[in-house]
Scaffold this motif. Structure first.
Motif, PDB file in Angstrom:
ATOM      1  N   LEU A   1       0.824  -1.221   0.000  1.00 57.36           N
ATOM      2  CA  LEU A   1       0.000   0.000   0.000  1.00 57.36           C
ATOM      3  C   LEU A   1       0.853   1.263   0.000  1.00 57.36           C
ATOM      4  N   LYS A   2       2.028   1.186   0.646  1.00 53.68           N
ATOM      5  CA  LYS A   2       2.896   2.363   0.754  1.00 53.68           C
ATOM      6  C   LYS A   2       3.414   2.846  -0.596  1.00 53.68           C
ATOM      7  N   LYS A   3       3.301   1.981  -1.602  1.00 56.69           N
ATOM      8  CA  LYS A   3       3.752   2.396  -2.952  1.00 56.69           C
ATOM      9  C   LYS A   3       2.853   3.474  -3.534  1.00 56.69           C
ATOM     10  N   VAL A   4       1.645   3.599  -2.982  1.00 53.73           N
ATOM     11  CA  VAL A   4       0.708   4.609  -3.468  1.00 53.73           C
ATOM     12  C   VAL A   4       1.004   5.943  -2.784  1.00 53.73           C
ATOM     13  N   GLU A   5       1.079   6.989  -3.592  1.00 52.11           N
ATOM     14  CA  GLU A   5       1.332   8.353  -3.108  1.00 52.11           C
ATOM     15  C   GLU A   5       0.363   8.716  -1.978  1.00 52.11           C
ATOM     16  N   GLY A   6       0.901   9.287  -0.886  1.00 49.61           N
ATOM     17  CA  GLY A   6       0.030   9.772   0.182  1.00 49.61           C
ATOM     18  C   GLY A   6      -0.204   8.752   1.285  1.00 49.61           C
ATOM     19  N   ILE A   7       0.191   7.483   1.057  1.00 48.20           N
ATOM     20  CA  ILE A   7      -0.037   6.460   2.082  1.00 48.20           C
ATOM     21  C   ILE A   7       1.267   6.166   2.832  1.00 48.20           C
ATOM     22  N   THR A   8       1.283   6.498   4.119  1.00 42.26           N
ATOM     23  CA  THR A   8       2.430   6.196   4.966  1.00 42.26           C
ATOM     24  C   THR A   8       2.184   4.863   5.660  1.00 42.26           C
ATOM     25  N   SER A   9       3.168   4.365   6.395  1.00 38.49           N
ATOM     26  CA  SER A   9       2.984   3.093   7.120  1.00 38.49           C
ATOM     27  C   SER A   9       1.802   3.191   8.067  1.00 38.49           C
ATOM     28  N   LYS A  10       1.737   4.325   8.794  1.00 41.50           N
ATOM     29  CA  LYS A  10       0.669   4.491   9.783  1.00 41.50           C
ATOM     30  C   LYS A  10      -0.703   4.550   9.108  1.00 41.50           C
ATOM     31  N   THR A  11      -0.772   5.291   7.979  1.00 46.81           N
ATOM     32  CA  THR A  11      -2.025   5.365   7.231  1.00 46.81           C
ATOM     33  C   THR A  11      -2.414   3.975   6.727  1.00 46.81           C
ATOM     34  N   ALA A  12      -1.442   3.263   6.153  1.00 43.93           N
ATOM     35  CA  ALA A  12      -1.713   1.937   5.595  1.00 43.93           C
ATOM     36  C   ALA A  12      -2.270   1.011   6.678  1.00 43.93           C
ATOM     37  N   GLU A  13      -1.654   1.045   7.869  1.00 39.12           N
ATOM     38  CA  GLU A  13      -2.103   0.175   8.963  1.00 39.12           C
ATOM     39  C   GLU A  13      -3.547   0.513   9.352  1.00 39.12           C
ATOM     40  N   LYS A  14      -3.829   1.825   9.470  1.00 36.22           N
ATOM     41  CA  LYS A  14      -5.189   2.242   9.833  1.00 36.22           C
ATOM     42  C   LYS A  14      -6.205   1.786   8.788  1.00 36.22           C
ATOM     43  N   ILE A  15      -5.867   1.983   7.509  1.00 34.31           N
ATOM     44  CA  ILE A  15      -6.773   1.586   6.431  1.00 34.31           C
ATOM     45  C   ILE A  15      -7.046   0.082   6.505  1.00 34.31           C
ATOM     46  N   LEU A  16      -5.964  -0.693   6.634  1.00 33.01           N
ATOM     47  CA  LEU A  16      -6.117  -2.149   6.613  1.00 33.01           C
ATOM     48  C   LEU A  16      -6.988  -2.632   7.772  1.00 33.01           C
ATOM     49  N   ILE A  17      -6.704  -2.125   8.975  1.00 28.80           N
ATOM     50  CA  ILE A  17      -7.491  -2.550  10.137  1.00 28.80           C
ATOM     51  C   ILE A  17      -8.954  -2.171   9.944  1.00 28.80           C
ATOM     52  N   ASP A  18      -9.166  -0.972   9.395  1.00 29.21           N
ATOM     53  CA  ASP A  18     -10.554  -0.548   9.198  1.00 29.21           C
ATOM     54  C   ASP A  18     -11.278  -1.438   8.193  1.00 29.21           C
ATOM     55  N   ILE A  19     -10.594  -1.842   7.112  1.00 30.11           N
ATOM     56  CA  ILE A  19     -11.305  -2.661   6.128  1.00 30.11           C
ATOM     57  C   ILE A  19     -11.392  -4.130   6.545  1.00 30.11           C
ATOM     58  N   ILE A  20     -10.497  -4.568   7.441  1.00 29.39           N
ATOM     59  CA  ILE A  20     -10.664  -5.929   7.975  1.00 29.39           C
ATOM     60  C   ILE A  20     -11.905  -5.948   8.866  1.00 29.39           C
ATOM     61  N   GLU A  21     -12.062  -4.880   9.638  1.00 33.97           N
ATOM     62  CA  GLU A  21     -13.180  -4.837  10.586  1.00 33.97           C
ATOM     63  C   GLU A  21     -14.522  -4.560   9.916  1.00 33.97           C
ATOM     64  N   SER A  22     -14.504  -3.897   8.782  1.00 33.44           N
ATOM     65  CA  SER A  22     -15.781  -3.526   8.185  1.00 33.44           C
ATOM     66  C   SER A  22     -15.801  -3.720   6.674  1.00 33.44           C
ATOM     67  N   LYS A  23     -16.629  -4.665   6.246  1.00 34.66           N
ATOM     68  CA  LYS A  23     -16.807  -4.943   4.814  1.00 34.66           C
ATOM     69  C   LYS A  23     -17.301  -3.699   4.088  1.00 34.66           C
ATOM     70  N   GLU A  24     -18.038  -2.872   4.825  1.00 41.05           N
ATOM     71  CA  GLU A  24     -18.617  -1.673   4.234  1.00 41.05           C
ATOM     72  C   GLU A  24     -17.497  -0.743   3.738  1.00 41.05           C
ATOM     73  N   LYS A  25     -16.464  -0.586   4.564  1.00 41.46           N
ATOM     74  CA  LYS A  25     -15.339   0.257   4.192  1.00 41.46           C
ATOM     75  C   LYS A  25     -14.594  -0.331   2.990  1.00 41.46           C
ATOM     76  N   LEU A  26     -14.468  -1.669   3.007  1.00 43.25           N
ATOM     77  CA  LEU A  26     -13.816  -2.346   1.895  1.00 43.25           C
ATOM     78  C   LEU A  26     -14.571  -2.066   0.604  1.00 43.25           C
ATOM     79  N   ASN A  27     -15.904  -2.099   0.695  1.00 45.46           N
ATOM     80  CA  ASN A  27     -16.714  -1.856  -0.503  1.00 45.46           C
ATOM     81  C   ASN A  27     -16.633  -0.395  -0.960  1.00 45.46           C
ATOM     82  N   ILE A  28     -16.466   0.523  -0.001  1.00 49.17           N
ATOM     83  CA  ILE A  28     -16.302   1.929  -0.384  1.00 49.17           C
ATOM     84  C   ILE A  28     -15.067   2.067  -1.282  1.00 49.17           C
ATOM     85  N   ILE A  29     -13.957   1.467  -0.845  1.00 45.39           N
ATOM     86  CA  ILE A  29     -12.731   1.599  -1.641  1.00 45.39           C
ATOM     87  C   ILE A  29     -12.889   0.898  -2.988  1.00 45.39           C
TER      88      ILE A  29
END
Lengths: 190, 190
Positions: B8-36
């Motif tokens: 994920l860090k290969k994408v502009e604007g995504i840091t390690s901390k951002t990537a971790e937050k995104i991943l945890i959020d989409i693991i916890e919620s299918k809804e967020k995964l579908n948004i992306i």
């Protein structure tokens, strides 16, 4: 564009500025778009929430609950998967329980909403419960609530040592400090 | 987990901390995964790079190049889509040209790599070119290079007024300041 940015902002960790950077990067490069697609596919197919501790599972295996070498009689209670991830990388050899937040009376976050019933169901007489909630007001409320419920049901209750600055969020603590704080934990009930 | 974060860090604007937050959020919620997923689909199907100005197109329409009410004889040259997006929201009624970076001799970024040939091909005798590159060393190098190439081929060349702090990156300037700087632009060739 703004519509798409608003959508992305619903995901934890993505600010307007981050969303804009991500969108521009994936408009400019199909490769980046495919990276995110890949990641979503991996998460969708392989990752899930652990039904026991609420950490994540990869291919239905939880790094804590499905690791036979870990000490099942020690449960470290944390507020989020992020902190559990740090504990996974540390030398701690017990289990975790991920609360998914803290009790917050102002925001109507009650014990049922943060996986506390699941924690209480796991606890048995021979266990040590290590409370690793944040040293903030809501973290303390959560810890005290847990102590009151479980004090008769387990062998030992402890809290992280005050190596962590008062008012500090665990999120920004390095792993070294965290494992030190686990090792020097303060015993509340022995 | 770390593997997915690295991806994920290969994408502009995504840091390690951002990537971790995104991943945890989409693991916890299918809804967020579908948004992306939705966002990626929208980008993939509807967004593209404009072949003329290098801004983005939605359903093959560029908000600058395909807007008949804009003044075709005024081109504001910017370094990224983000800045073009700010200009789109401002009162400026001319066109833009997005460079995709600045000339940087240390990093071997030469004029051909940043869409300058496309800019030169657009310029004609009746045009005003407004240089809105950053007021940093590489921004100045880029502006001076453009001035040298186009000075005989257009009617007017201008730069943004020094309302922008010296050494400042355009990225953090509010729209108000930006439009002021366009209005008070300094004429280099009249």
């Amino acid at each position: 564009m703004d519509e798409v940015i608003e959508k992305l902002k619903k995901v934890e960790g993505i600010t307007s500025k981050t969303a804009e950077k991500i969108l521009i990067d994936i408009i400019e490069s199909k490769e980046k778009l495919n990276i995110i697609k890949d990641v979503l596919k991996t998460i969708d197919e392989n990752f899930d929430n652990c039904p026991i501790c609420n950490f994540y599972t990869i291919n239905k295996k939880c790094s804590f609950c499905d690791n036979e070498t870990r000490n099942k009689d020690q449960i470290c209670v944390v507020t989020s998967k992020k902190e559990a991830n740090k504990i996974l990388k540390s030398d701690f050899r017990g289990m975790v329980h991920v609360l998914n937040g803290e009790i917050n009376l102002n925001k109507n976050i009650s014990p049922e909403l943060i996986q506390l019933p699941k924690l209480f169901a796991r606890i048995s007489k021979d266990m040590e419960i290590i409370l690793a909630t944040n040293l903030t007001f809501n973290g303390e409320v959560t810890a005290n609530y847990i102590i009151n419920v479980i004090k008769e049901n387990c062998k030992k209750i402890s809290r992280l040592a005050r190596g962590i600055p008062f008012g500090g969020s665990l999120d920004y603590i390095d792993e070294e400090t965290l494992i030190n704080a686990i090792e020097n934990r303060r015993i509340i009930k022995k």
